[in-house]
Design an enzyme around this catalytic site. Structure first.
Site: not given
Ligand code: P1T
Length: 382
Positions: A46, A98, A172, A197
């Site tokens: 962890r 998001y 972000d 992503k």
């Molecule tokens: O899904 P996660 O890894 O927890 O990330 C969240 C997140 C944060 N910031 C942005 C700009 C994002 O696009 C996302 C996740 N977005 C999607 C799942 C989507 O389809 O837009």
């Protein structure tokens, strides 16, 4: 090192025990100690794991940071940043985010006493005007998800730090990736990614990243991650590290294809509006051109026929573009923000910023552009 070398070698070394070029997947929770507290730098996974360490070094290198942290999801990374704040503290965030980011802000942390102001970050003054003596964090998403709005990172950072230099600024950087823009070099304090992503790039993992360049900030974030536990596992760390090695190549093609798709949609008689920062009529085209190396692979648009029937007909009929949440993988995806990724934003808030039921978002992959355009053509013709 240039960026295209950093993606492959940044923060990496061959495995000291075997010479393995890729770090082994250290699928272990714990490590032998010769005497209490005496170990080889790793005590419990962890806190730290060697595969995660290799990835975190890569994270730091590609974003020009000194420290990287790998989380179990993008939202876990955002959660970690917010946990540094206390009840009464204020956050200024963009008005297009998001859906999950909006949800954790308003439905979790607002309840715990943080205050959020959502402003159009198109204008620097909108940000500085919202600053109070309680403001502790500015949260910038640029380009925004899903409307592709652009914030001038450098101008906002300069203006905010002039008012109060201790206000933290987080970006972000999920949509742009460090291939296109490097916010730490523009003066911000924290870069965050949904590594799910483009960094991972193959739609095979869920992960978050934080990159910083200040030792104290790194220690504070690392303590929260260690204490709360939202870490990335060794297998996912290995996959993300492998993904990053081709980030620059993939992004080149994402950008080429994104530009071609945007240009195609703009000319299509059935399309009403296209949201892509590489279009000269985008309201922040000049800022995007200054701040980003290219314009990325995300394109949103609306059909002239804004009925649910027409929108859903398109969404149901693409063949190469798969209807699915997420983005940034090698394969092209199509998404309906109103009912999918941004469904947790109250309708009235969604509509205020322009996320109507007719908005369609494309994550343009790295397939042959001819096939992608053909797919759009047949789906628009239905
Ligand atoms: O899904 P996660 O890894 O927890 O990330 C969240 C997140 C944060 N910031 C942005 C700009 C994002 O696009 C996302 C996740 N977005 C999607 C799942 C989507 O389809 O837009």
């Amino acid at each position: 090192m240039k960026f295209n070398t950093k993606t492959i070698h940044g923060g990496q070394q061959n495995d000291p025990s075997t010479g393995a070029v890729m770090p082994p997947i250290y699928q272990t929770s714990t490590y032998a100690q010769s005497s209490p507290g005496k170990h080889k730098g790793y005590a419990y996974s962890r806190t730290e794991n060697p595969t995660r360490t290799a990835l975190e070094n890569s994270f730091a290198a590609i974003e020009n940071g000194t420290h990287g942290l790998a989380f179990s999801s993008g939202l876990a990374a955002i959660d970690c940043v917010l946990r540094m704040l206390n009840p009464g503290d204020e956050v200024i965030a963009g008005d297009d985010l998001y859906g999950g980011t909006y949800r954790i802000f308003t439905r979790m942390f607002q309840k715990k006493g943080l205050k959020f102001s959502f402003v159009d970050m198109n204008s620097v003054e909108n940000v500085t005007n919202a600053i109070t003596e309680k403001t502790k964090l500015i949260w910038i998403e640029t380009p925004t998800n899903p409307l592709m709005k652009i914030a001038d990172i450098e101008a906002i950072t300069k203006a905010v730090k002039k008012v109060n230099s201790v206000i933290l600024i987080g970006v972000d950087n999920t949509f742009a990736t460090p291939y296109l823009q490097q916010p730490l070099a523009l003066g911000v304090d924290i870069v965050m990614h949904s590594a799910t992503k483009y960094l991972g790039g193959h739609s095979d993992l869920v992960m978050g990243a934080l990159m910083v360049k200040d030792v104290k900030l790194a220690e504070e974030l690392h303590f929260i991650q260690f204490a709360a536990g939202a870490i990335a596992g060794p297998m996912d760390s290995f996959l993300a590290l492998r993904g990053i090695k081709t980030l620059h190549l993939r992004m080149q093609r994402h950008c080429e294809n994104g530009r071609a798709v945007a240009a195609y949609l703009v000319k299509h008689p059935k399309v009403k509006e296209v949201y892509y920062p590489g279009l000269e009529n985008h309201p922040s085209y000049e800022v995007a051109k200054k701040q980003m190396k290219d314009f990325g692979g995300m394109v949103s648009f609306k059909l002239k026929d804004e009925s649910q029937k027409a929108t859903f007909t398109f969404l149901e009929n693409t063949k190469i573009f798969t209807l699915a949440e997420s983005l940034g993988g090698v394969e092209s995806l199509v998404n309906h923000p109103a009912t999918m990724t941004h469904a947790s934003i109250p309708e009235q808030e969604r509509l205020k910023t322009g996320i109507t039921d007719s908005l369609i978002r494309l994550s343009v992959g790295i397939e042959a552009i001819e096939d992608l355009l053909k797919d759009l053509e047949q789906a628009l013709g239905k």
